[in-house]
Design a protein around this motif. Structure first.
Motif, PDB file in Angstrom:
ATOM      1  N   THR A   1       3.909 -33.039   7.577  1.00 55.28           N
ATOM      2  CA  THR A   1       3.599 -33.142   6.153  1.00 55.28           C
ATOM      3  C   THR A   1       2.243 -33.805   5.956  1.00 55.28           C
ATOM      4  OG1 THR A   1       5.928 -33.231   5.519  1.00 55.28           O
ATOM      5  CG2 THR A   1       4.340 -34.125   3.951  1.00 55.28           C
TER       6      THR A   1
ATOM      7  N   ALA B   1       8.974 -33.741   9.728  1.00 50.76           N
ATOM      8  CA  ALA B   1       8.997 -33.854   8.276  1.00 50.76           C
ATOM      9  C   ALA B   1       7.977 -34.877   7.780  1.00 50.76           C
ATOM     10  CB  ALA B   1      10.402 -34.246   7.801  1.00 50.76           C
ATOM     11  N   CYS B   2       7.615 -35.824   8.642  1.00 47.78           N
ATOM     12  CA  CYS B   2       6.607 -36.834   8.291  1.00 47.78           C
ATOM     13  C   CYS B   2       5.221 -36.432   8.805  1.00 47.78           C
ATOM     14  CB  CYS B   2       6.999 -38.186   8.870  1.00 47.78           C
ATOM     15  SG  CYS B   2       8.569 -38.835   8.272  1.00 47.78           S
TER      16      CYS B   2
ATOM     17  N   GLN C   1      11.455 -30.677   6.441  1.00 50.63           N
ATOM     18  CA  GLN C   1      12.016 -31.477   5.352  1.00 50.63           C
ATOM     19  C   GLN C   1      13.374 -30.933   4.912  1.00 50.63           C
ATOM     20  OE1 GLN C   1       9.065 -31.490   2.261  1.00 50.63           O
ATOM     21  NE2 GLN C   1       7.498 -32.369   3.572  1.00 50.63           N
TER      22      GLN C   1
ATOM     23  N   ILE D   1       1.960 -25.841   7.806  1.00 51.52           N
ATOM     24  CA  ILE D   1       2.523 -26.043   6.471  1.00 51.52           C
ATOM     25  C   ILE D   1       3.950 -25.512   6.408  1.00 51.52           C
ATOM     26  CG2 ILE D   1       2.314 -25.352   4.056  1.00 51.52           C
ATOM     27  CD1 ILE D   1      -0.713 -25.431   4.405  1.00 51.52           C
TER      28      ILE D   1
ATOM     29  N   ALA E   1       6.203 -27.946   8.238  1.00 44.61           N
ATOM     30  CA  ALA E   1       6.322 -29.201   7.499  1.00 44.61           C
ATOM     31  C   ALA E   1       7.410 -29.087   6.440  1.00 44.61           C
ATOM     32  CB  ALA E   1       4.984 -29.563   6.851  1.00 44.61           C
ATOM     33  N   PHE E   2       7.354 -28.025   5.646  1.00 44.72           N
ATOM     34  CA  PHE E   2       8.342 -27.864   4.576  1.00 44.72           C
ATOM     35  C   PHE E   2       9.739 -27.617   5.133  1.00 44.72           C
ATOM     36  CE2 PHE E   2      10.709 -25.241   1.535  1.00 44.72           C
ATOM     37  CZ  PHE E   2      10.708 -26.096   0.439  1.00 44.72           C
TER      38      PHE E   2
END
Length: 389
Positions: free
Chosen positions: A129, A125-126, A265, A258, A261-262
Motif C-alpha cells: 500500500t 497490505a501495509c 487488504q 497496486i 496492495a488492494f
C-alpha cells in the motif's frame, strides 16, 4: 569508462515511465508557480516516500509505546532482516513481499504455511500500500482497467480459496505448489523476453468485453492461489498483461503492485474479521516488520521505475530458481508430490506459451488491420510503443 557509464545508464538508470500529465508538469514549471508548488514538483519522489512513511510510523510508534512492541524484536528480529530484502523486491518487481517471505518462512525458518501466508497478506497490505501510494503520487503509468477487473475476480477467488481449497492441502503440498507456480512464472517471463522486436504499449489496445472477462478470470485464479500462499494474483495479472495484451513490463509492474496492495487488504480483512483465524504469531511478525517494509517497498518501487526491464527479469529468474531448488532440498517431496510439482510446472509453462502465441497473433492482426486502413496508432503516450527489443 565511457562504456561502463553507458551500460549503467541503460540498465540501471533508464528513466521512469510517467503519465502524460506528470511528464508535462516536470518538463515545464509555470513561471508564476509558488514556492510550495515548485518544491513538490522538484521533490516529488522524496515526498511520495515520506507521506506513507510518516503515516505508518505515526501509527506504529503509538502502538509500540502503548503495547511495548519493542520486546518482540529479540525473538522475531530475523523476519525484520528478511523483509528488508522482501519489501525491496515487492516494490521493484511484480512479485509481492510474500513471494520472498513465504519460501523463507516455510523452507528456512520452518514456520507453518498458514502463519506464513497470513503474515504475507498482512505485511503486503501495509508495504505494498505504501508502494502503491508512491506509484500514484509519482503518476507512474498504470493499467487501471486491469486493476479493476482483476480485483473483481480476485475477491471471489480468494474468499472461495480460504473456505474450500486451502483446508484440503497439507504443508508440504503448499510449499511445492508455491515454488512450482512461481518457477513457471519465471519461465514465462524468460519466454516473453526471447521475443525479438516486440512492440509494447502503455495500455491494453482495443479494450472490449472479452478482454475484461479474461482479466476477471485471471483475478479469480490468482485469488485462489493467493489464498494458499499469500500472493499470486499479481504475477498472473502481470503475465496476462505482458504475454497476451503486449503491455510493457514497466507498466505491468506498478499495475501488479497496486493490484496486490488492494487484494492483500481484502484478504487480511477476510482472515482477521470474517474467519477470525489469524495466529498471534503472524501479528508479532507484522509488528517487527512494519517499520521496515514501509520504507523499503516505496524505495524499491522508485528504483525499479529507473531500471531496464531485463534487469528486473533476470532478478526474478534467479529468485525463483533458487526457491525451486530450495523447495526440493528442504521438503524432499515423495514421488507423488514430485510428479505433481513437475506437472504443475509443465502445465503452467504450456499455458503461458499458448497465451504468448495468442498475444503475438493478436498484435500481428492489429498491425495488419491498421496497415490495411492506412491508419497509424495514435501517438499519445497511452498508445505508442514503449520500446522495441
Amino acid at each position: 569508462m565511457e562504456r561502463s557509464s553507458t551500460f549503467v545508464k541503460k540498465y540501471f538508470w533508464q528513466g521512469q515511465t510517467l503519465s502524460e500529465s506528470n511528464r508535462n508538469e516536470q518538463e515545464k514549471i509555470p513561471l508564476n508557480a509558488s514556492f510550495d508548488e515548485i518544491f513538490i514538483i522538484k521533490h516529488r519522489r522524496l515526498i511520495g516516500i515520506l507521506i506513507p512513511l510518516v503515516i505508518f510510523y505515526a501509527a506504529w510508534w503509538s502502538l509500540a509505546i502503548r503495547y511495548d512492541l519493542f520486546e518482540l524484536f529479540p525473538r522475531r528480529y530475523e523476519m525484520s532482516l528478511v523483509m528488508i530484502f522482501g519489501a525491496t523486491v515487492a516494490g521493484m518487481t511484480t512479485e509481492g513481499g510474500g513471494a520472498i517471505a513465504f519460501p523463507i518462512m516455510t523452507l528456512v525458518l520452518k514456520i507453518e504455511p498458514v502463519i506464513a501466508r497470513d503474515f504475507s497478506l498482512m505485511i503486503q497490505a501495509c508495504g505494498m500500500t505504501a508502494a502503491a501510494f508512491t506509484i500514484f503520487w509519482m503518476q507512474i503509468a498504470v493499467e487501471w482497467r486491469s486493476v479493476f477487473f482483476c480485483t473483481i475476480g480476485a475477491v471471489f477467488g480468494a474468499t472461495f480459496g480460504f473456505t474450500y481449497v486451502d483446508p484440503l492441502l497439507n504443508a508440504s503440498q503448499k510449499k511445492m505448489i508455491f515454488v512450482s507456480v512461481f518457477f513457471s512464472f519465471a519461465l514465462a517471463l524468460y519466454m516473453l523476453n526471447t521475443r525479438k522486436k516486440r512492440t509494447t504499449f502503455f495500455k491494453i489496445q482495443n479494450f472490449n468485453a472479452w478482454k475484461a472477462m479474461v482479466l476477471v478470470c485471471t483475478g479469480l485464479a490468482g485469488g485462489v492461489f493467493t489464498s494458499i500462499v499469500g500472493s499470486g494474483v499479481d504475477v498472473l495479472s502481470f503475465s496476462m498483461l505482458t504475454l497476451l495484451f503486449s503491455v510493457s513490463e514497466k507498466v505491468a509492474t506498478p499495475t501488479s503492485v497496486i493490484l496486490m496492495a488492494f487484494n492483500s487488504q481484502v484478504c487480511f480483512f477476510w482472515r482477521e474479521l470474517i474467519m477470525a483465524d489469524v495466529s498471534p504469531v503472524s501479528w508479532e511478525y507484522l509488528a517487527v516488520c512494519l517499520p521496515v517494509v514501509v520504507v523499503f517497498a516505496p524505495l524499491g518501487s522508485m528504483l525499479a521505475s529507473h531500471f531496464h526491464r531485463l534487469v528486473l527479469a533476470y532478478f526474478i529468474y534467479l529468485l525463483e530458481t533458487l526457491a525451486l531448488i530450495g523447495g526440493f532440498l528442504v521438503v524432499r517431496p515423495d514421488l507423488p508430490l514430485t510428479i505433481t510439482s513437475i506437472c504443475i510446472i509443465v502445465t503452467a509453462f504450456t499455458f503461458f506459451f499458448v497465451v504468448s502465441r495468442i498475444g503475438a497473433r493478436m498484435l500481428d492482426q492489429m498491425q495488419k488491420e491498421n496497415q490495411v486502413k492506412n491508419v497509424l496508432l495514435p501517438s499519445d503516450i497511452d498508445m505508442k510503443p514503449v520500446f522495441e527489443v
